[in-house]
Design an enzyme around this catalytic site. Structure first.
Site, PDB file in Angstrom:
ATOM      1  CG  ASP A  17      30.247  11.914  73.511  1.00  0.00           C
ATOM      2  OD1 ASP A  17      30.957  12.939  73.437  1.00  0.00           O
ATOM      3  OD2 ASP A  17      30.562  10.919  74.183  1.00  0.00           O
ATOM      4  CG  ASN A  48      29.564  18.103  69.126  1.00  0.00           C
ATOM      5  OD1 ASN A  48      28.979  17.315  68.401  1.00  0.00           O
ATOM      6  ND2 ASN A  48      28.948  18.927  69.943  1.00  0.00           N
ATOM      7  CG  HIS A  54      31.186  22.214  70.701  1.00  0.00           C
ATOM      8  ND1 HIS A  54      30.850  20.938  71.111  1.00  0.00           N
ATOM      9  CD2 HIS A  54      32.309  22.544  71.410  1.00  0.00           C
ATOM     10  CE1 HIS A  54      31.719  20.522  72.026  1.00  0.00           C
ATOM     11  NE2 HIS A  54      32.620  21.475  72.215  1.00  0.00           N
ATOM     12  CG  LEU A  73       9.678  17.714  69.340  1.00  0.00           C
ATOM     13  CD1 LEU A  73       9.638  16.182  69.464  1.00  0.00           C
ATOM     14  CD2 LEU A  73      10.876  18.124  68.466  1.00  0.00           C
TER      15      LEU A  73
HETATM   16  C1  FPP Z   1      29.966  16.312  73.559  1.00  0.00           C
HETATM   17  O1  FPP Z   1      30.940  16.197  72.564  1.00  0.00           O
HETATM   18  C2  FPP Z   1      29.183  17.504  73.296  1.00  0.00           C
HETATM   19  C3  FPP Z   1      29.010  18.511  74.186  1.00  0.00           C
HETATM   20  C4  FPP Z   1      29.581  18.500  75.542  1.00  0.00           C
HETATM   21  C5  FPP Z   1      28.261  19.701  73.812  1.00  0.00           C
HETATM   22  C6  FPP Z   1      27.028  19.468  72.983  1.00  0.00           C
HETATM   23  C7  FPP Z   1      26.672  20.769  72.422  1.00  0.00           C
HETATM   24  C8  FPP Z   1      26.139  20.998  71.203  1.00  0.00           C
HETATM   25  C9  FPP Z   1      25.743  19.928  70.298  1.00  0.00           C
HETATM   26  C10 FPP Z   1      25.949  22.387  70.708  1.00  0.00           C
HETATM   27  C11 FPP Z   1      25.473  23.404  71.694  1.00  0.00           C
HETATM   28  C12 FPP Z   1      24.071  23.187  72.069  1.00  0.00           C
HETATM   29  C13 FPP Z   1      23.056  24.079  71.892  1.00  0.00           C
HETATM   30  C14 FPP Z   1      21.700  23.728  72.356  1.00  0.00           C
HETATM   31  C15 FPP Z   1      23.204  25.376  71.257  1.00  0.00           C
HETATM   32  P1  FPP Z   1      32.464  16.348  72.984  1.00  0.00           P
HETATM   33  O2  FPP Z   1      32.883  17.749  72.741  1.00  0.00           O
HETATM   34  O3  FPP Z   1      32.667  15.872  74.382  1.00  0.00           O
HETATM   35  O4  FPP Z   1      33.150  15.412  71.940  1.00  0.00           O
HETATM   36  P2  FPP Z   1      34.451  14.544  72.177  1.00  0.00           P
HETATM   37  O5  FPP Z   1      34.065  13.485  73.169  1.00  0.00           O
HETATM   38  O6  FPP Z   1      34.696  14.007  70.819  1.00  0.00           O
HETATM   39  O7  FPP Z   1      35.526  15.461  72.675  1.00  0.00           O
END
Ligand code: FPP
Length: 246
Positions: free
Chosen positions: A19, A21, A36, A130
């Site tokens: 969480d 990003n 992301h 893994l």
């Molecule tokens: C949550 O942060 C993150 C996500 C919903 C997406 C996670 C995806 C990745 C790390 C990359 C894509 C994955 C792969 C396997 C290629 P948020 O965007 O909700 O953050 P915020 O809460 O700060 O808005």
């Protein structure tokens, strides 16, 4: 004698809710998509670090069944990142002995992704260092519901058999530790069956800035906890009871 998969299964199963990003990016004046992208870099770092830190199975929450509610452009960007990851990462996963499986629904993914997932799973199937599970279009409640629907046709049911229906795998180790980055303290429909006895670790670090030392700190906190599984005696990871005895 132990098979490789048995010994890997005795290592920890860690789940991570990746969480933060979006917040990491917007605080820097960047687009959420850039966050992301940085999150994918973190995945690379953590997949490399995990086996060296005693982790045998790592489940990463990449896209929840509820994430379809996000703006269309952000969903499209996440799917593109997944497509690139599957296309570009397989060689390195094979080189590092990582077996990749993807959990969650595949029928709602954009064209070609389900096929790319199957190919990546086949190409990495022999990895024994893994087991990397990436949750995409995933809902733990739906996984349990679907398992219950399948179980309805059976005349008898054990926890092990139901577990296989939920997880899609025989003998998957229960989740020992769930980490969530970014300061949020929720499970958000992640690993509700497998994580029944999981320890929870919440950190303020945003996923793009999470690194091997943060993983070490989370594991150190985990090893400092006393896990009793309902009993009175502390149980060490090697002695974690099987599902039937929990
Ligand atoms: C949550 O942060 C993150 C996500 C919903 C997406 C996670 C995806 C990745 C790390 C990359 C894509 C994955 C792969 C396997 C290629 P948020 O965007 O909700 O953050 P915020 O809460 O700060 O808005």
């Amino acid at each position: 004698m132990q098979s490789e998969s048995t010994s890997r299964n005795e290592k920890l199963h860690v789940g991570i809710i990746m969480d933060g990003n979006g917040r990491w990016a917007t605080r820097r004046g960047l687009s959420r998509v850039r966050g992301h992208e940085a999150g994918v870099e973190t995945i690379r770092r953590i997949v490399e670090a995990a086996p060296k830190q005693g982790i045998g199975t790592l489940t990463l929450y990449a896209f929840s069944a509820d994430n379809w509610r996000r703006p269309r452009a952000e969903v499209a960007a996440l799917m593109t990142l997944l497509r690139f990851y599957l296309a570009n990462e397989v060689q390195s996963l094979v080189r590092n002995g990582v077996r990749l499986t993807v959990i969650g629904r595949r029928d709602r993914l954009p064209d070609g992704i389900a096929t790319a997932i199957t190919r990546a799973e086949e190409a990495t199937a022999r990895g024994s260092a893994l087991h990397l599970r990436i949750a995409v279009d995933y809902s733990a409640r739906d996984a349990i519901l679907n398992a219950a629907a399948k179980a309805a046709a059976l005349t008898s049911l054990t926890r092990e058999a139901f577990s296989q229906l939920v997880t899609g795998e025989a003998g998957l180790r229960d989740v020992d530790l769930i980490i969530r980055t970014s300061g949020e303290k929720r499970l958000s429909d992640f690993l509700l069956w497998e994580g029944a006895y999981a320890e929870l670790h919440f950190t303020e670090r945003m996923w793009p800035e999470f690194d091997a030392s943060d993983l070490t700190a989370a594991l150190a906190a985990f090893h400092g906890r006393e896990r009793r599984f309902g009993g009175l005696r502390a149980i060490v990871p090697e002695e974690v009871p099987s599902l039937s005895r929990v």
